[in-house]
Design an enzyme around this catalytic site. Structure first.
Site, PDB file in Angstrom:
ATOM      1  N   GLU A  42      -1.241  -8.051   2.374  1.00  0.00           N
ATOM      2  CA  GLU A  42      -0.803  -6.447   1.909  1.00  0.00           C
ATOM      3  C   GLU A  42       0.203  -6.016   3.091  1.00  0.00           C
ATOM      4  OE1 GLU A  42      -3.169  -2.387   1.964  1.00  0.00           O
ATOM      5  OE2 GLU A  42      -3.717  -3.786   3.637  1.00  0.00           O
ATOM      6  N   ASP A  80       0.857  -1.147  -0.127  1.00  0.00           N
ATOM      7  CA  ASP A  80      -0.041  -0.038  -0.026  1.00  0.00           C
ATOM      8  C   ASP A  80       0.877   1.268  -0.162  1.00  0.00           C
ATOM      9  OD1 ASP A  80      -1.962   1.932   0.818  1.00  0.00           O
ATOM     10  OD2 ASP A  80      -3.229   0.511   1.482  1.00  0.00           O
ATOM     11  N   ASP A 125       2.166   2.742   3.248  1.00  0.00           N
ATOM     12  CA  ASP A 125       1.272   3.956   3.046  1.00  0.00           C
ATOM     13  C   ASP A 125       1.165   4.715   4.193  1.00  0.00           C
ATOM     14  OD1 ASP A 125      -1.142   5.382   1.793  1.00  0.00           O
ATOM     15  OD2 ASP A 125      -2.064   4.756   3.660  1.00  0.00           O
ATOM     16  N   HIS A 182       2.429   8.667   4.563  1.00  0.00           N
ATOM     17  CA  HIS A 182       1.445   9.817   4.926  1.00  0.00           C
ATOM     18  C   HIS A 182       2.424  10.697   5.996  1.00  0.00           C
ATOM     19  CE1 HIS A 182      -2.373   9.272   2.787  1.00  0.00           C
ATOM     20  NE2 HIS A 182      -2.175   8.075   3.096  1.00  0.00           N
ATOM     21  N   SER A 199      -7.270   4.323  -1.257  1.00  0.00           N
ATOM     22  CA  SER A 199      -7.052   2.815  -1.115  1.00  0.00           C
ATOM     23  C   SER A 199      -8.438   2.165  -1.377  1.00  0.00           C
ATOM     24  CB  SER A 199      -6.388   2.574   0.190  1.00  0.00           C
ATOM     25  OG  SER A 199      -5.037   2.897   0.173  1.00  0.00           O
ATOM     26  N   THR A 254      -8.136  -1.577   2.052  1.00  0.00           N
ATOM     27  CA  THR A 254      -7.441  -2.607   1.162  1.00  0.00           C
ATOM     28  C   THR A 254      -8.231  -4.205   1.252  1.00  0.00           C
ATOM     29  OG1 THR A 254      -5.458  -1.397   0.587  1.00  0.00           O
ATOM     30  CG2 THR A 254      -5.488  -3.716  -0.030  1.00  0.00           C
ATOM     31  N   ASP A 294      -1.263  -0.097  -4.618  1.00  0.00           N
ATOM     32  CA  ASP A 294      -2.539   0.584  -5.120  1.00  0.00           C
ATOM     33  C   ASP A 294      -2.585   1.876  -5.440  1.00  0.00           C
ATOM     34  OD1 ASP A 294      -1.808   1.260  -2.324  1.00  0.00           O
ATOM     35  OD2 ASP A 294      -3.887   1.135  -1.536  1.00  0.00           O
ATOM     36  N   HIS A 295      -1.389   2.780  -5.148  1.00  0.00           N
ATOM     37  CA  HIS A 295      -1.172   3.838  -5.344  1.00  0.00           C
ATOM     38  C   HIS A 295       0.295   4.373  -4.741  1.00  0.00           C
ATOM     39  CE1 HIS A 295      -2.006   4.798  -1.283  1.00  0.00           C
ATOM     40  NE2 HIS A 295      -3.077   4.297  -1.731  1.00  0.00           N
TER      41      HIS A 295
HETATM   42 ZN   LIG Z   1      -3.159   6.203   2.060  1.00  0.00          ZN
END
Ligand SMILES: [Zn+2]
Length: 368
Positions: A250, A40, A255, A259, A82, A135, A297-298
């Site tokens: 995952e 993620d 992620d 952040h 997500s 997710t 996912d990104h």
């Molecule tokens: Zn995020």
């Protein structure tokens, strides 16, 4: 002559590196197991940061047999969240940010665990955040709003997923209309593990592992061995069954670290995820018919790596990790494919193609 040839072959084998022999690609063409691994927020810069941090030693990602670029935009935003990304990969439908398993028109497309269960396959979701997070939810639930943890955990009660592992015990124990989903799943025959150690010692399916009230601690605190160990045990349990399987695993908190623009935590999460990917690739080596797809996912953080010194004709001056946002970016992500059927993942793809190809290779063959 034959004897000379045999001697030559044996001599060649003696000098071949052991790692290369263990990582021989398989020749079987039918896909019976799919392991989808989602980092993620893991853009190319996060993978590059791990390469630099590892001194360019070989990583799991270097073992990929095919690579693709994946477009991640959602139905209503060039920068996906997500939830929409998990819906795209889980159901093949690009939807609006915030939605889980619900299309822009309000319909509820079937997700990969539902399709796999209906086809008689085993299923697993293993995460490092919590199971009501966006997710895993994209592979189990249908809800208009991603933060409805009570609706999401209620969906797990009926999903029939054989292995669930991650944080989120508080969400399971306080579900929709006061329901306790931990107790409901136990009543349905699930073994319940409260720690990763109990999970890895559990010997029977179905199995529910809830290791934290909400999020699991990040890898700098929980250690960097959890995901690889949980992955190995999950694949071992699933492979004991006659049917094939679909597993989504995952590396969730890459992620969250990005952040927070926190490079040290990001690298700890990346090391954990890298070990888990090695574990899945090794499983594919010894279990013909296994496809492993590793993707993000990104990207999160808009991370880039620049030279500390503007004069890059000078000698090495160190790398500065710089983030351009505390949110997600719209940069396409890299997909790494390994094992049987990996040749279907190359070139430029939509995130919805991941669903479509897995469905074609793993599930549609069973209804032919
Ligand atoms: Zn995020």
């Amino acid at each position: 002559m034959k004897r000379i040839l045999l001697h030559l072959l044996l001599a060649a084998a003696a000098f071949a590196p052991a790692a290369a022999a263990a990582h021989e690609p398989q020749t079987e063409t039918e896909v019976r197991n799919v392991i989808l691994m989602i980092g993620d927020g893991m853009g190319l810069a996060q993978t590059g940061a791990l390469m630099i941090d590892s001194g360019y030693a070989p990583l799991s990602f270097d073992r990929a047999q095919h690579i693709a670029l994946v477009k991640t935009y959602s139905a209503n935003n060039r920068v996906t969240d997500s939830a929409a990304a998990a819906t795209a990969m889980g159901t093949g439908c690009k939807t609006e940010n915030g939605r889980i398993g619900i299309a822009p028109d309000g319909s509820r497309p079937a997700n990969l665990t539902e399709l796999a269960e209906a086809a008689g396959l085993s299923t697993a979701l293993v995460v490092t955040s919590h199971l009501a997070d966006a997710t895993p939810s994209g592979f189990a639930a249908h809800t208009l709003e991603r933060y409805t943890s009570d609706e999401i955990t209620a969906a797990y009660a009926d999903a029939g997923i054989d292995i669930l592992a991650g944080g989120g015990r508080a969400y399971f124990e306080a579900s929709l209309d006061g329901r306790n989903i931990v107790e409901e799943l136990r009543a349905k025959g699930y073994r319940f593990a409260e720690t990763p150690e109990e999970f890895c010692a559990a010997d029977e399916l179905p199995l529910l592992g809830l290791f934290a009230p909400e999020y699991m601690p990040t890898a700098d605190k929980r250690g960097e061995e959890y995901l690889a160990a949980a992955t190995a045990h999950t694949l071992d349990l699933l492979s004991r069954r006659e049917a094939g399987f679909f597993a989504m695993i995952e590396g969730s908190q890459i992620d969250i670290a990005c952040h927070n623009n926190d490079t040290e935590v990001m690298l700890a999460e990346m090391r954990d995820f890298n070990r888990a990917v090695h574990t899945a690739f090794d499983f594919a080596d010894t279990h013909p018919g296994t496809l492993v797809v590793v993707v993000a996912d990104h990207e999160t953080g808009g991370l880039t790596m620049v030279s500390n010194d503007r004069d890059f004709t000078a000698t090495e001056s160190g790398i500065d990790f710089r983030y351009s946002t505390t949110s997600h970016s719209g940069i396409p992500v890299v997909l790494y494919a390994y094992g049987t059927g990996s040749e279907h993942f190359r070139g430029t793809m939509q995130n919805t193609d991941i669903f479509r190809k897995i469905k074609e290779l793993l599930i549609d063959r069973l209804s032919l």
